[in-house]
Design a protein around this motif. Sequence first.
Motif, PDB file in Angstrom:
ATOM      1  N   MET A  72       2.358   5.422 -14.603  1.00  0.00           N
ATOM      2  CA  MET A  72       3.294   5.904 -15.628  1.00  0.00           C
ATOM      3  C   MET A  72       2.529   6.576 -16.766  1.00  0.00           C
ATOM      4  O   MET A  72       2.969   7.607 -17.297  1.00  0.00           O
ATOM      5  N   ALA A  73       1.387   6.014 -17.127  1.00  0.00           N
ATOM      6  CA  ALA A  73       0.548   6.617 -18.172  1.00  0.00           C
ATOM      7  C   ALA A  73       0.043   7.985 -17.719  1.00  0.00           C
ATOM      8  O   ALA A  73       0.116   8.966 -18.474  1.00  0.00           O
ATOM      9  N   ILE A  74      -0.454   8.041 -16.501  1.00  0.00           N
ATOM     10  CA  ILE A  74      -0.956   9.316 -15.974  1.00  0.00           C
ATOM     11  C   ILE A  74       0.154  10.360 -15.984  1.00  0.00           C
ATOM     12  O   ILE A  74      -0.056  11.503 -16.398  1.00  0.00           O
ATOM     13  N   TYR A  75       1.321   9.969 -15.540  1.00  0.00           N
ATOM     14  CA  TYR A  75       2.448  10.903 -15.539  1.00  0.00           C
ATOM     15  C   TYR A  75       2.742  11.417 -16.943  1.00  0.00           C
ATOM     16  O   TYR A  75       2.902  12.619 -17.155  1.00  0.00           O
ATOM     17  N   GLU A  76       2.790  10.514 -17.909  1.00  0.00           N
ATOM     18  CA  GLU A  76       3.122  10.919 -19.282  1.00  0.00           C
ATOM     19  C   GLU A  76       2.094  11.873 -19.875  1.00  0.00           C
ATOM     20  O   GLU A  76       2.448  12.782 -20.611  1.00  0.00           O
ATOM     21  N   PHE A  77       0.820  11.680 -19.571  1.00  0.00           N
ATOM     22  CA  PHE A  77      -0.141  12.585 -20.210  1.00  0.00           C
ATOM     23  C   PHE A  77      -0.431  13.839 -19.391  1.00  0.00           C
ATOM     24  O   PHE A  77      -1.013  14.786 -19.910  1.00  0.00           O
ATOM     25  N   LYS A  78       0.058  13.888 -18.160  1.00  0.00           N
ATOM     26  CA  LYS A  78      -0.154  15.098 -17.365  1.00  0.00           C
ATOM     27  C   LYS A  78       1.070  15.999 -17.288  1.00  0.00           C
ATOM     28  O   LYS A  78       0.932  17.197 -17.049  1.00  0.00           O
ATOM     29  N   ARG A  79       2.248  15.432 -17.497  1.00  0.00           N
ATOM     30  CA  ARG A  79       3.450  16.254 -17.366  1.00  0.00           C
ATOM     31  C   ARG A  79       3.572  17.201 -18.557  1.00  0.00           C
ATOM     32  O   ARG A  79       3.060  16.928 -19.638  1.00  0.00           O
ATOM     33  N   MET A 127       4.664  14.417  -9.119  1.00  0.00           N
ATOM     34  CA  MET A 127       4.812  15.708  -9.801  1.00  0.00           C
ATOM     35  C   MET A 127       4.818  16.855  -8.793  1.00  0.00           C
ATOM     36  O   MET A 127       5.569  17.821  -8.952  1.00  0.00           O
ATOM     37  N   ASP A 128       3.997  16.745  -7.742  1.00  0.00           N
ATOM     38  CA  ASP A 128       3.992  17.775  -6.700  1.00  0.00           C
ATOM     39  C   ASP A 128       5.282  17.736  -5.880  1.00  0.00           C
ATOM     40  O   ASP A 128       5.895  18.760  -5.615  1.00  0.00           O
ATOM     41  N   LYS A 133       0.817  -1.195   0.000  1.00  0.00           N
ATOM     42  CA  LYS A 133       0.000   0.000   0.000  1.00  0.00           C
ATOM     43  C   LYS A 133       0.868   1.270   0.000  1.00  0.00           C
ATOM     44  O   LYS A 133       0.579   2.212  -0.713  1.00  0.00           O
ATOM     45  N   ALA A 134       1.917   1.271   0.799  1.00  0.00           N
ATOM     46  CA  ALA A 134       2.801   2.436   0.851  1.00  0.00           C
ATOM     47  C   ALA A 134       3.486   2.648  -0.496  1.00  0.00           C
ATOM     48  O   ALA A 134       3.625   3.787  -0.960  1.00  0.00           O
ATOM     49  N   PHE A 135       3.907   1.548  -1.124  1.00  0.00           N
ATOM     50  CA  PHE A 135       4.546   1.622  -2.430  1.00  0.00           C
ATOM     51  C   PHE A 135       3.611   2.299  -3.437  1.00  0.00           C
ATOM     52  O   PHE A 135       4.021   3.178  -4.198  1.00  0.00           O
ATOM     53  N   ARG A 136       2.346   1.895  -3.433  1.00  0.00           N
ATOM     54  CA  ARG A 136       1.372   2.470  -4.368  1.00  0.00           C
ATOM     55  C   ARG A 136       1.208   3.974  -4.130  1.00  0.00           C
ATOM     56  O   ARG A 136       1.116   4.745  -5.075  1.00  0.00           O
ATOM     57  N   GLU A 137       1.150   4.372  -2.891  1.00  0.00           N
ATOM     58  CA  GLU A 137       1.019   5.798  -2.583  1.00  0.00           C
ATOM     59  C   GLU A 137       2.250   6.578  -3.054  1.00  0.00           C
ATOM     60  O   GLU A 137       2.135   7.698  -3.523  1.00  0.00           O
ATOM     61  N   MET A 138       3.416   5.952  -2.910  1.00  0.00           N
ATOM     62  CA  MET A 138       4.668   6.636  -3.253  1.00  0.00           C
ATOM     63  C   MET A 138       4.829   6.851  -4.757  1.00  0.00           C
ATOM     64  O   MET A 138       5.551   7.761  -5.160  1.00  0.00           O
ATOM     65  N   ILE A 139       4.189   6.034  -5.582  1.00  0.00           N
ATOM     66  CA  ILE A 139       4.410   6.171  -7.030  1.00  0.00           C
ATOM     67  C   ILE A 139       3.239   6.823  -7.764  1.00  0.00           C
ATOM     68  O   ILE A 139       3.220   6.863  -8.992  1.00  0.00           O
ATOM     69  N   LYS A 140       2.282   7.364  -7.040  1.00  0.00           N
ATOM     70  CA  LYS A 140       1.171   8.050  -7.705  1.00  0.00           C
ATOM     71  C   LYS A 140       1.711   9.260  -8.467  1.00  0.00           C
ATOM     72  O   LYS A 140       2.459  10.082  -7.935  1.00  0.00           O
ATOM     73  N   ALA A 141       1.313   9.350  -9.711  1.00  0.00           N
ATOM     74  CA  ALA A 141       1.844  10.380 -10.609  1.00  0.00           C
ATOM     75  C   ALA A 141       1.642  11.789 -10.067  1.00  0.00           C
ATOM     76  O   ALA A 141       2.580  12.597 -10.071  1.00  0.00           O
ATOM     77  N   ASN A 142       0.454  12.093  -9.601  1.00  0.00           N
ATOM     78  CA  ASN A 142       0.184  13.450  -9.115  1.00  0.00           C
ATOM     79  C   ASN A 142       1.035  13.785  -7.900  1.00  0.00           C
ATOM     80  O   ASN A 142       1.540  14.907  -7.784  1.00  0.00           O
ATOM     81  N   HIS A 143       1.236  12.822  -7.009  1.00  0.00           N
ATOM     82  CA  HIS A 143       2.078  13.058  -5.828  1.00  0.00           C
ATOM     83  C   HIS A 143       3.527  13.305  -6.240  1.00  0.00           C
ATOM     84  O   HIS A 143       4.173  14.204  -5.706  1.00  0.00           O
TER      85      HIS A 143
END
Length: 170
Positions: free
Chosen positions: A44-51, A13-14, A1-11
Amino acid sequence: KAFREMIKANHLMDLFNQSHDMISQIYDYAKEHSPDDPFVLQQMAIYEFKRPNGNLIKAREYVVVAENLDSRNTSIMHTKAELYLKLAETTKNSLEFERLLAEVSNSINQIERLRQPDTYSYSTLIKIELLKLKRCTEFGTATFDIDDTKINNIVEKTEKILYKSLQLFP
């Protein structure tokens, strides 16, 4: 669970102030250690289309693989819908525009078949209509064969979606 939180794209980027190198290293590590994890690919997809200057082709590849790995995951379906909406925003081709919006609608319909609709689904449906309206005003009748009736239909559909969403989610 912690791993998932750590790699969220929006987090990420912030946290790293949009530092592409740092975030890419984190995703490289995550993919190396969890190569078939649909959540990693989705982020990774979210990061690519939001960055800024993101790679929409890479984002599409990631989301397609994630969806193939977990075809009933409505979160991944919603990511795909938002990505295809972004792709529709960038295309100048009217047929591609319509095809991409149909893909977005199909993804949202699929989500609604699998679970109760939520605010995210309605938000995406409204974005579809707003994008159509934006195209009408940007490109006019020469490119998209738009008339007042079509504009009125888009506005009416948007109003219906808004009304329904406000009834479900006051």
